[in-house]
Design an enzyme around this catalytic site. Sequence first.
Site, short mmCIF file in Angstrom:
data_model
loop_
_atom_site.label_atom_id
_atom_site.label_comp_id
_atom_site.label_asym_id
_atom_site.label_seq_id
_atom_site.Cartn_x
_atom_site.Cartn_y
_atom_site.Cartn_z
N CYS A 216 0.97 -1.26 0.16
CA CYS A 216 -0.04 -0.19 0.02
C CYS A 216 0.88 1.23 -0.13
O CYS A 216 1.71 1.58 0.84
CB CYS A 216 -0.97 -0.04 1.28
SG CYS A 216 -1.70 1.58 1.34
N GLY A 217 0.44 2.11 -0.93
CA GLY A 217 1.47 3.37 -0.99
C GLY A 217 1.43 4.19 0.12
O GLY A 217 2.18 4.88 0.69
N HIS A 218 -0.04 4.50 0.61
CA HIS A 218 -0.21 5.35 1.95
C HIS A 218 0.43 4.82 3.02
O HIS A 218 1.00 5.56 3.96
CB HIS A 218 -1.57 5.55 1.96
CG HIS A 218 -2.41 6.05 1.01
ND1 HIS A 218 -1.93 7.47 0.41
CD2 HIS A 218 -3.71 5.94 0.29
CE1 HIS A 218 -2.66 7.98 -0.58
NE2 HIS A 218 -3.78 7.15 -0.60
N CYS A 219 0.36 3.45 3.14
CA CYS A 219 1.15 2.88 4.11
C CYS A 219 2.56 3.12 4.32
O CYS A 219 3.26 3.39 5.44
CB CYS A 219 0.98 1.47 4.12
SG CYS A 219 -0.90 0.87 4.43
#
Length: 500
Positions: free
Chosen positions: A51-54
């Site tokens: 996940c990019g946001h993670c």
Amino acid sequence: MFLKFLFLCLFVYTFADIEEEDGVLVLTKDNFDGALKDNKFILVEFYAPWCGHCKALAPEYAKAAKQLSEEGSEVKLGKVDATQQSDLAEKFEVRGYPTLKFFRDGKPVEYGGGRQAADIVNWLKKKTGPPCTTVDSVADAKKVVEKDDVVVMGFFKDKESAACKAYQEAAAMFDDLQFGLTDNTDVFKEYEVESDKVVLFKKFDEGRNNLEGEVSADSVTKFVTANRLPLVVEFTQESAQKIFGGDIKNHILLFIKKTEDGFDDKLKAFKGAAEGFKGDVLFIYLDTSDDDNARILEFFGLKQEECPAVRLITLGEDMTKYKPESNDLSTETVKQFVQDFKDGKLKPHLMSEDVPADWDAKSVKVLVGKNFKEVALDKAKNVFVEFYAPWCGHCKQLAPIWDQLGDKYKDKDDIVIAKMDSTANEVEEVKVQSFPTLKWFAKDGSIVDYNGERTLDALTKFVDSDGKEGAGSQEPEEEEEEEEEEEEEEDDKKDDHDEL
């Protein structure tokens, strides 16, 4: 002696179970309950490695853990790889990534703060301690004021006064900001405060704002809300929470490339227009060269070649959009556009493509904003419409079934099967909240939501029952949540970022 040795071994074993990465506890189904038992306060991030946001949150999360540790806080930060620890993810109803939950004495509540280290720390301090930090010296005051980009300080000579209590009441309402409180004479002098006052210190724009007039919980709340953000805010993943989670629901957005010639001048003009609307309308700009903002452009029906451009939105139960008549971005023109909105002189802007020449050539009719009323609201026909998005995975799955449904009723003069791209077209009659949305427009003028199965058999039964069988067979809210979760996971895997 042996019992003491055994106790020490057990003690070491218990805590050796929990590894740390950058000061963050690595939690699994085997050590999770123990971590909750051993820590009164613990914030847990449920994440996916892809996940990019993670990935963006990880350094800020570690920074927050380090700060809390250095301050001797009893609050711990932990993380769970939800793709590996599926039982924990299911138990705590993780529907997207990252999901953060705060545990107090083992009981979870949703995390409601931002994703910067300062936001995380301030939110946790508000949840675990008093609403205000007591400041007893100039040195302490400077530490508090200089620590974050925005800090609020209450100067009260009598901490038992009604005004001081109102200030603390307001402070408790802001989870992501630090509020200080002082009655120290030297601190008053250092910051040139002579009587009871609330001051907001910030590392941008004018640097400081003083609350004028009576101090009440309401006046402090409005004062902080109006001044906590820059006069013009850049939209980023980090600022999105503050933008959409704030109390200001009228937003004007400037879509512009940071790299284009004249960017500084255009931003300066935009900022000039913002000065008269502080606390009422939020001025935001989006860098259209950022790939993450591509869908936002699409949502407003804008193309790169049409930018720079401005749009105004109101966030209520439904979102309403407004478009200026010209693309003049001068201070006076933008200011007049916003004033006309405030005065109720503007009509909402509804996007529409041109009517395709072959819109009715196939069994599934193609609707756009310009032909929607003529077709969907025809009193001589029942019209079943799919409102879709081209990028939506569920819409793509439904497409061949919808075509089959169209073929089934193509010879029925009083039944129309249609579809509309809701990313490029909007109509007053329908507010689309998720994709696909299926609605039945009956001859009698009623509009019925279809919430049944998306199979040809179920859709056929709905049409044959005049929009009755399949209406309301599921709870819309639950269905939307499941669809959004699955769609987000699909997009995450393709684009390496999640849309939550």
